[in-house]
Scaffold this motif. Structure first.
Motif, PDB file in Angstrom:
ATOM      1  N   GLU A   1      37.133  39.916  32.406  1.00  0.00           N
ATOM      2  CA  GLU A   1      38.008  38.967  33.070  1.00  0.00           C
ATOM      3  C   GLU A   1      38.314  37.845  32.085  1.00  0.00           C
ATOM      4  N   SER A   2      39.071  36.865  32.508  1.00  0.00           N
ATOM      5  CA  SER A   2      39.560  35.775  31.674  1.00  0.00           C
ATOM      6  C   SER A   2      40.147  36.340  30.401  1.00  0.00           C
ATOM      7  N   ASP A   3      39.746  35.839  29.226  1.00  0.00           N
ATOM      8  CA  ASP A   3      40.375  36.331  28.004  1.00  0.00           C
ATOM      9  C   ASP A   3      39.695  37.561  27.462  1.00  0.00           C
TER      10      ASP A   3
ATOM     11  N   ARG B   1      33.883  36.753  32.004  1.00  0.00           N
ATOM     12  CA  ARG B   1      33.391  36.972  33.365  1.00  0.00           C
ATOM     13  C   ARG B   1      33.845  38.318  33.873  1.00  0.00           C
TER      14      ARG B   1
ATOM     15  N   SER C   1      33.615  41.505  37.031  1.00  0.00           N
ATOM     16  CA  SER C   1      33.333  41.870  38.419  1.00  0.00           C
ATOM     17  C   SER C   1      32.320  42.989  38.430  1.00  0.00           C
TER      18      SER C   1
ATOM     19  N   ARG D   1      48.539  38.934  29.562  1.00  0.00           N
ATOM     20  CA  ARG D   1      48.011  37.575  29.698  1.00  0.00           C
ATOM     21  C   ARG D   1      48.513  36.902  30.977  1.00  0.00           C
TER      22      ARG D   1
ATOM     23  N   PRO E   1      47.770  37.610  37.177  1.00  0.00           N
ATOM     24  CA  PRO E   1      46.856  36.732  37.927  1.00  0.00           C
ATOM     25  C   PRO E   1      45.410  37.223  37.828  1.00  0.00           C
ATOM     26  N   LYS E   2      44.502  36.280  37.934  1.00  0.00           N
ATOM     27  CA  LYS E   2      43.082  36.634  37.926  1.00  0.00           C
ATOM     28  C   LYS E   2      42.786  37.604  39.063  1.00  0.00           C
ATOM     29  N   GLY E   3      41.994  38.592  38.773  1.00  0.00           N
ATOM     30  CA  GLY E   3      41.639  39.585  39.770  1.00  0.00           C
ATOM     31  C   GLY E   3      42.552  40.790  39.799  1.00  0.00           C
ATOM     32  N   THR E   4      43.611  40.786  38.979  1.00  0.00           N
ATOM     33  CA  THR E   4      44.540  41.917  38.925  1.00  0.00           C
ATOM     34  C   THR E   4      43.832  43.160  38.407  1.00  0.00           C
TER      35      THR E   4
ATOM     36  N   SER F   1      41.135  45.786  34.440  1.00  0.00           N
ATOM     37  CA  SER F   1      41.605  44.407  34.378  1.00  0.00           C
ATOM     38  C   SER F   1      42.543  44.263  33.182  1.00  0.00           C
TER      39      SER F   1
END
Length: 324
Positions: free
Chosen positions: A92-94, A106, A108, A186, A189-192, A202
């Motif tokens: 997650e994130s970058d 981060r 999941s 980039r 959205p987060k969680g995509t 992700s």
């Protein structure tokens, strides 16, 4: 450390500089990917990036198993339910590994049921990558299993169907597809979760897989032509992927595995650490060798990597920068 999306763009730029300078004879030269020319490899990369763009547009691009008929093995297909892969990383994130190399962005929880960054639920990188025969390393399809061989066959078919594109047009096609991907990933959205070859990924994980595939195929293009392609700190993402996919790799190979701690030396001399230092098994040596073994561009015995403990050598035997 730059993020995975910036590094993906940088990898494209490094390969683009090579492709822009190729002569017509070099475009038609045999690559290190068995049965493919340099043009074929670039066509495959363009098709793979177009597949990523289709996923970003909401299309289902997963390759799934068709039911077996008359006792024959099933075959690969798009758009039908199939066997789920599990046990490999998610980002997650970058998506960048932590400063010690062992803590990615981060994540999941997934196959291992953890939300603390230990593992996610996605299946490695899903790379559609034909493997060369190199210094005793696995040949195309070797060690990939029935599903992997089916993916190779699907890639072969797609390349064969469009083979013969003029180099200038092919380069333009790859550029159009590839250079749109980093910013598009980039911007998600987060969680995509994006449809990919085995199961949804992700955006950061998909970016990591695209980097890994382009780096491996850059070898297929440049090695036979004697063109330099220097290793960079971007290998950290690929090394992270290989290490974090080890539980999946052990499972696919049917080999008993366990924790493996890696201390890998980057191209500029930095030490990258992955895993628990207390693990009984270790792998140490150049990160470039580790990544090439994982891409099946180098046999473990021909590398300078050192493995110790009950699972070190086994880890190198099953190491892969892809999921299938």
């Amino acid at each position: 450390m730059t993020d995975i999306f910036d590094d993906l763009k940088a990898e494209y730029e490094q390969l683009d500089a090579v492709l822009a300078g190729l002569t017509p004879a070099e475009w038609s030269h045999a690559s290190a990917a068995e049965g493919w020319t340099v043009s074929d490899v670039v066509l495959h990369l363009a098709q793979s990036e177009e597949r990523a763009a289709a996923s970003l547009a909401g299309e289902d691009v997963m390759i799934r198993r068709k039911p077996a008929a008359d006792g024959e093995p099933g075959r690969e297909s798009d758009g039908e339910p199939g066997r789920e892969s599990h046990g490999a990383p998610d980002r997650e994130s970058d998506g960048a590994p932590g400063r010690d190399g062992g803590a990615p962005g981060r994540e999941s929880g997934g196959a291992f049921g953890r939300d603390d960054g230990a593992s996610g639920g996605e299946s490695g990188d899903g790379v559609l990558s034909r493997e060369p025969v190199t210094n005793g390393a696995s040949g195309r399809g070797s060690g990939r299993g029935e599903v992997g061989r089916g993916v190779d066959a699907a890639a072969d078919a797609r390349v064969a169907a469009q083979r013969g594109i003029a180099p200038a047009d092919l380069l333009a096609r790859w550029r159009r597809a590839a250079f749109a991907i980093p910013d598009a990933l980039r911007a998600q959205p987060k969680g995509t979760r994006l449809s990919w070859v085995a199961i949804p990924l992700s955006p950061a994980t998909l970016a990591t897989t695209r980097l890994a595939e382009h780096w491996a195929h850059a070898y297929d293009i440049t090695a036979p032509l004697g063109i330099p392609y220097p290793d960079t700190a971007r290998l950290r993402h690929i090394a992270w992927l290989g290490h974090r996919t080890l539980p999946y790799a052990f499972d696919v190979a049917g080999v008993e595995g366990g924790p493996v701690y890696c201390e890998l030396t980057s191209p500029d001399g930095e030490l990258w650490r992955f895993g628990d230092p207390a693990a009984a098994s270790t792998v140490t040596g150049p990160a470039a060798d580790f990544c090439r073994v994982g891409a099946h561009r180098l046999a473990p015995a021909d590398s300078t990597l050192k493995a110790t403990g009950p699972y070190g050598a086994k880890a190198l035997a099953v190491l892969r920068n892809y999921a299938l």
